[in-house]
Enzyme design. Structure first.
Site, PDB file in Angstrom:
ATOM      1  N   LYS A 183     -48.076  79.240  -1.760  1.00 44.88           N
ATOM      2  CA  LYS A 183     -46.758  78.663  -1.092  1.00 44.88           C
ATOM      3  C   LYS A 183     -46.342  77.621  -2.283  1.00 44.88           C
ATOM      4  O   LYS A 183     -46.730  77.034  -3.073  1.00 44.88           O
ATOM      5  CB  LYS A 183     -47.019  77.867   0.284  1.00 44.88           C
ATOM      6  CG  LYS A 183     -47.531  78.966   1.136  1.00 44.88           C
ATOM      7  CD  LYS A 183     -46.717  80.287   1.550  1.00 44.88           C
ATOM      8  CE  LYS A 183     -46.905  81.106   2.576  1.00 44.88           C
ATOM      9  NZ  LYS A 183     -48.002  81.730   2.667  1.00 44.88           N
TER      10      LYS A 183
HETATM   11  C1  LIG Z   1     -48.524  82.194   4.269  1.00 42.17           C
HETATM   12  C2  LIG Z   1     -47.861  82.880   5.693  1.00 42.17           C
HETATM   13  C3  LIG Z   1     -48.321  82.644   6.878  1.00 42.17           C
HETATM   14  C4  LIG Z   1     -49.815  82.017   7.039  1.00 42.17           C
HETATM   15  O1  LIG Z   1     -50.234  81.041   6.404  1.00 42.17           O
HETATM   16  P1  LIG Z   1     -51.818  80.811   6.193  1.00 42.17           P
HETATM   17  O2  LIG Z   1     -51.684  79.461   5.630  1.00 42.17           O
HETATM   18  O3  LIG Z   1     -52.069  81.736   5.191  1.00 42.17           O
HETATM   19  O4  LIG Z   1     -52.535  80.940   7.388  1.00 42.17           O
HETATM   20  C5  LIG Z   1     -47.830  82.838   8.005  1.00 42.17           C
HETATM   21  N1  LIG Z   1     -46.603  83.228   8.101  1.00 42.17           N
HETATM   22  C6  LIG Z   1     -45.897  83.493   6.643  1.00 42.17           C
HETATM   23  C7  LIG Z   1     -44.459  84.176   6.653  1.00 42.17           C
HETATM   24  C8  LIG Z   1     -46.688  83.112   5.534  1.00 42.17           C
HETATM   25  O5  LIG Z   1     -45.946  83.638   4.557  1.00 42.17           O
END
Ligand SMILES: *Cc1c(COP(=O)(O)O)cnc(C)c1O
Length: 373
Positions: A183
């Site tokens: 992210k």
């Molecule tokens: C990364 C992501 C998640 C989940 O996040 P985690 O921290 O990996 O549990 C949920 N929804 C979307 C759209 C994502 O990109």
């Protein structure tokens, strides 16, 4: 030979590494002063709304649904084009996922389809801002208000994104972010929830740690079933290093995305049948640069050819409703034709802050070469 270019790479600087070392030497490595400081800074970033952190974006979403009181018998409307976590959390709280097809241009949930999917059992909407591009937030909240629905925003990819000049998270209902390694802002793993009031904060704290409330020196009570979802100070230290750099990170992503558009050129879509992303430089944080290949190009072959040119690509995402877990619940091919078509053809090209303009040029040249074969 060129060096391998991955589709993404976390932005970690020496100060972040030093900050983690400091936490490890401090004797307090789990949730402590760094987590509190990170939550305060996040709250300031989101215009003063209360924020609590967790150890993943997934559990943040699940806790948001619990705070909203969503459970068995409730329907929650979401998009089939997301990380599977988005729908899994609906199942995890015992509710029923209802998908609405996507808009082929934005690749986000189509709000007309959301409105059409509402039933008397609908309790919430989970919109996803794919690659950081928000949906029409005015329309989203208009629909929610009209039908008395909660909104749990899966803003996992949208930290640093805005809507009409307002940061995503600084307004709205329950807004969930992820700080997973890929992210824009990372804590290795982690997430945070922006809430609306003190009651929700209290519930978030309970669900995050075994339902426990402490009082005085030795008082402890447990009145709801919570889990183990707290963020560590190790993670918070990375987040505290990243948050002040977020605007610069977003600006760098914008610059690289603009460079992609320039390098592809105005005729590229017409010449190749490839669809570029929406050129939104106002609202999106450019979490990813995703293209949609024409039906005539085999995506796996395209990716293999890119890999042979030392370029990594990603698939975000295959449609959730076609996974076995969801087929077993009655979903099947043909239900969401736009999502199925986009899900077969979408490819994420490399985009991360430490890329240089020459990397973009190399990716674009490779895409052209592979498509010309
Ligand atoms: C990364 C992501 C998640 C989940 O996040 P985690 O921290 O990996 O549990 C949920 N929804 C979307 C759209 C994502 O990109």
């Amino acid at each position: 030979m060129s060096e391998f270019l991955p589709f993404t790479k976390p932005y970690i600087d020496e100060d972040a590494i030093a900050a983690v070392g400091e936490v490890l030497r401090s004797g307090w490595i789990t949730s402590g002063p760094r987590v509190q400081e990170f939550e305060q800074q996040l709250s300031a970033y989101f215009g003063g709304r209360p924020v609590r952190t967790f150890n993943s974006g997934t559990c943040t979403m699940e806790i948001a649904l619990r705070i909203a009181g969503i459970g068995p018998g409730d329907e929650v409307i979401t998009t089939p084009i997301s990380w599977v976590a988005t729908a899994n959390v609906i199942l995890a709280v015992g509710a029923t996922p209802v998908f609405a097809d996507i808009d082929p241009i934005t690749r986000n949930i189509d709000l007309d389809q959301v409105a059409a999917a509402i039933t008397p059992r609908t309790r919430a909407i989970i919109p996803v801002y794919l690659s950081g591009l928000p949906v029409n937030m005015d329309r989203l909240y208009d629909i929610a208000k009209r039908h008395n629905l909660r909104v749990v925003e899966d803003a996992a990819q949208a930290i640093g994104s805005t809507w009409r000049g307002k940061r995503i998270g600084s307004f709205g209902d329950l807004v969930s972010f992820s700080f997973q390694a890929n992210k824009n802002l990372t804590t290795a793993e982690g997430g945070c929830l922006v809430m609306g009031n003190a009651d929700e904060v209290l519930l978030a704290e309970k669900y995050r740690l075994q339902g426990v409330t402490r009082s005085g020196f030795d008082g402890m009570e447990v009145d709801v079933l919570g889990g183990k979802f707290n963020m560590t100070d190790i993670s918070a230290a990375i987040g505290l290093n990243q948050l002040p750099q977020l605007d610069a990170i977003t600006a760098r992503r914008h610059t690289l995305a603009r460079h992609y558009f320039t390098a592809f050129g105005a005729d590229f879509e017409f010449q190749t049948g490839v669809q570029l992303p929406v050129a939104d430089f106002e609202n999106s944080n450019w979490h990813m640069f995703q293209i949609v290949l024409p039906e005539t190009v085999m995506r796996a072959e395209f990716m293999a050819q890119m890999k042979a040119r030392d370029i990594g690509c990603g698939v975000h995402y295959p449609p959730i409703h076609l996974f076995q877990l969801y087929r077993e619940r009655g979903f099947h091919e043909g239900m969401f034709p736009v999502a199925e078509s986009v899900g077969r053809r979408i490819v994420s090209l490399p985009l991360f802050p430490r890329m240089v303009e020459a990397d973009v040029a190399r990716v674009v040249a490779a895409v052209r070469e592979v498509l010309a074969r």
